[in-house]
Motif scaffolding. Structure first.
Motif, short mmCIF file in Angstrom:
data_model
loop_
_atom_site.label_atom_id
_atom_site.label_comp_id
_atom_site.label_asym_id
_atom_site.label_seq_id
_atom_site.Cartn_x
_atom_site.Cartn_y
_atom_site.Cartn_z
N PHE A 13 -28.73 13.19 21.18
CA PHE A 13 -28.33 13.60 22.53
C PHE A 13 -26.82 13.44 22.70
O PHE A 13 -26.15 14.33 23.23
CB PHE A 13 -29.09 12.75 23.56
N PHE A 14 -26.27 12.31 22.22
CA PHE A 14 -24.83 12.08 22.33
C PHE A 14 -24.05 13.11 21.52
O PHE A 14 -22.99 13.57 21.95
CB PHE A 14 -24.49 10.67 21.84
N LEU B 212 -19.21 9.70 13.34
CA LEU B 212 -20.13 10.60 12.64
C LEU B 212 -21.05 9.87 11.67
O LEU B 212 -22.28 10.01 11.76
CB LEU B 212 -19.33 11.67 11.88
N VAL B 213 -20.47 9.08 10.76
CA VAL B 213 -21.26 8.43 9.71
C VAL B 213 -22.25 7.44 10.30
O VAL B 213 -23.43 7.43 9.94
CB VAL B 213 -20.33 7.72 8.69
N ILE B 214 -21.77 6.58 11.23
CA ILE B 214 -22.66 5.56 11.81
C ILE B 214 -23.79 6.20 12.61
O ILE B 214 -24.96 5.82 12.43
CB ILE B 214 -21.86 4.56 12.66
N PRO B 215 -23.52 7.18 13.51
CA PRO B 215 -24.64 7.81 14.22
C PRO B 215 -25.67 8.44 13.29
O PRO B 215 -26.88 8.27 13.49
CB PRO B 215 -23.95 8.87 15.09
N LEU B 216 -25.20 9.15 12.25
CA LEU B 216 -26.13 9.76 11.31
C LEU B 216 -26.88 8.68 10.53
O LEU B 216 -28.08 8.81 10.26
CB LEU B 216 -25.38 10.69 10.35
N GLY B 217 -26.17 7.59 10.20
CA GLY B 217 -26.80 6.47 9.50
C GLY B 217 -27.91 5.85 10.35
O GLY B 217 -28.97 5.49 9.84
N LEU C 16 -17.08 7.05 29.35
CA LEU C 16 -18.27 6.19 29.29
C LEU C 16 -18.58 5.81 27.84
O LEU C 16 -19.05 4.70 27.57
CB LEU C 16 -19.47 6.89 29.92
N SER C 17 -18.32 6.73 26.91
CA SER C 17 -18.52 6.42 25.49
C SER C 17 -17.56 5.32 25.05
O SER C 17 -17.92 4.41 24.29
CB SER C 17 -18.29 7.67 24.63
#
Length: 365
Positions: A131-132, A99-104, A162-163
């Motif tokens: 999208f992810f 969560l934190v890294i994608p939003l970052g 795949l993730s």
């Protein structure tokens, strides 16, 4: 009699734990030795061995701690408490990654888009991240499907698998970059090659390129070192990147021009390395931005060049993180055939499982 059984059980746990600890400690030592024995650090094998070494070391340390605690009074309670803390830390770390890294990444990329060039390419990363996140929400909703739609739930496992595969590849790339950077810090060479980048207003060195030049100049250890500036003249540039870098080094950093060479034909990182190598015909260190170092090293290894070490100039965090992700994607693209085979294998296996489940549901009473 009861205490004897408890003590025997404790001793049994201790022996099993000690054996497992010894096995993983040996494996950790083996992967560490394999990593130290790598003749060329310019390989993703460096990251794979580092991960296996750290993983086995963590398991060995946990096993040793558990084996010691199980023989002490209240040892099991302490062990369970420590294990609980470890689980909580792992959950927090997972949340941070998920969560934190994608939003970052989204925030930093938008910041880069606003401060640097406002192009659609600079917005691709946040679009992919969003999208992810949407696909992740759809996957979680699959758990509430009725029984006759469960096959779709099985097929939806394509996304987490795949993730996971992508996360493994990124971990390998990150660890390779990190270890490579640490292991090449103290390398020295008679030539320092600075890889070019775009000029501001077609003639001035910007902050990004300036930091590369500073890193190369600051790494000079004696008055015999030659700094090679590599970069041709683009269609939108008034002078070659090499000549602009030489001017910057002399006027801003006081580096003597007579101890520099210019390579003014290259347009890409590939050409920077090849043409500079042809010019000096000797072992050299190359200097680029910190996020770009390891991919440039992979280039040099693929070309068989004597660019055995690379170092990076500092880059602002808002630029470095999205740029590092783009470097990772570029490295994935160099082995796209291998990754496509793995992706096809994962999807194929899940498809077979789905077909089997449908057959059992409709044709087996």
């Amino acid at each position: 009699m009861g205490n004897d059984i408890v003590n025997n059980n404790d001793f049994g746990f201790f022996v099993v734990g000690l054996i497992l600890t010894a096995i993983f400690a040996f494996m950790s030592l083996f992967f560490w030795w394999k990593r130290k024995r790598l003749r060329d650090l310019r390989t993703l094998t460096l990251g794979r061995l580092t991960f296996l070494y750290l993983f086995c070391l963590l398991v060995a340390l946990n096993g040793l701690l558990g084996s010691m605690l199980v023989l002490t009074d209240g040892g099991r309670s302490i062990w369970l408490f420590l294990l609980g803390i470890e689980v909580v830390v792992f959950m927090i770390f997972s949340m941070f990654l998920g969560l934190v890294i994608p939003l970052g990444i989204v925030i930093l990329t938008v910041k880069m888009w606003r401060r640097e060039t406002r192009t659609v390419a600079n917005l691709l990363l946040p679009i992919v991240v969003l999208f992810f996140l949407v696909i992740d929400g759809i996957f979680l909703a699959m758990g509430n499907l009725p029984e006759h739609w469960q096959w779709l739930s099985v097929l939806s496992w394509v996304f987490p698998l795949l993730s996971l595969y992508l996360a493994w590849q990124f971990t390998v790339f990150f660890l390779s970059s990190w270890v490579y950077g640490r292991r090449t810090r103290k390398l020295e060479a008679a030539f320092h090659v600075v890889l070019g980048a775009g000029l501001i207003d077609g003639e001035r060195v910007g902050i990004l390129l300036g930091n590369r030049i500073k890193a190369a100049v600051q790494a000079v250890r004696d008055d015999q070192t030659i700094v090679v500036f590599s970069g041709g003249q683009g269609t939108d540039e008034k002078v070659s990147e090499a000549s602009a870098m030489q001017k910057y080094a002399h006027e801003e950093l006081g580096f003597p021009s007579e101890r520099t060479l210019l390579e003014e034909k290259s347009r890409t990182t590939y050409e920077n390395l090849v043409f500079s190598s042809e010019l000096i015909k000797a072992r050299f260190l190359f200097f680029t931005s910190d996020y770009h170092v390891f991919r440039a090293a992979l280039f040099a290894a693929a070309l068989g060049l004597e660019a055995e070490g690379g170092r990076g100039g500092k880059t602002a965090m808002y630029y470095r993180v999205p740029a590092f992700i783009r470097e990772f994607i570029a490295v994935l693209n160099t082995e796209k055939k291998k990754h496509m085979i793995w992706v096809a294998t994962i999807i194929g296996l899940l498809f077979i499982i789905t077909v089997i489940q449908l057959f059992l549901y409709y044709y087996v009473p």
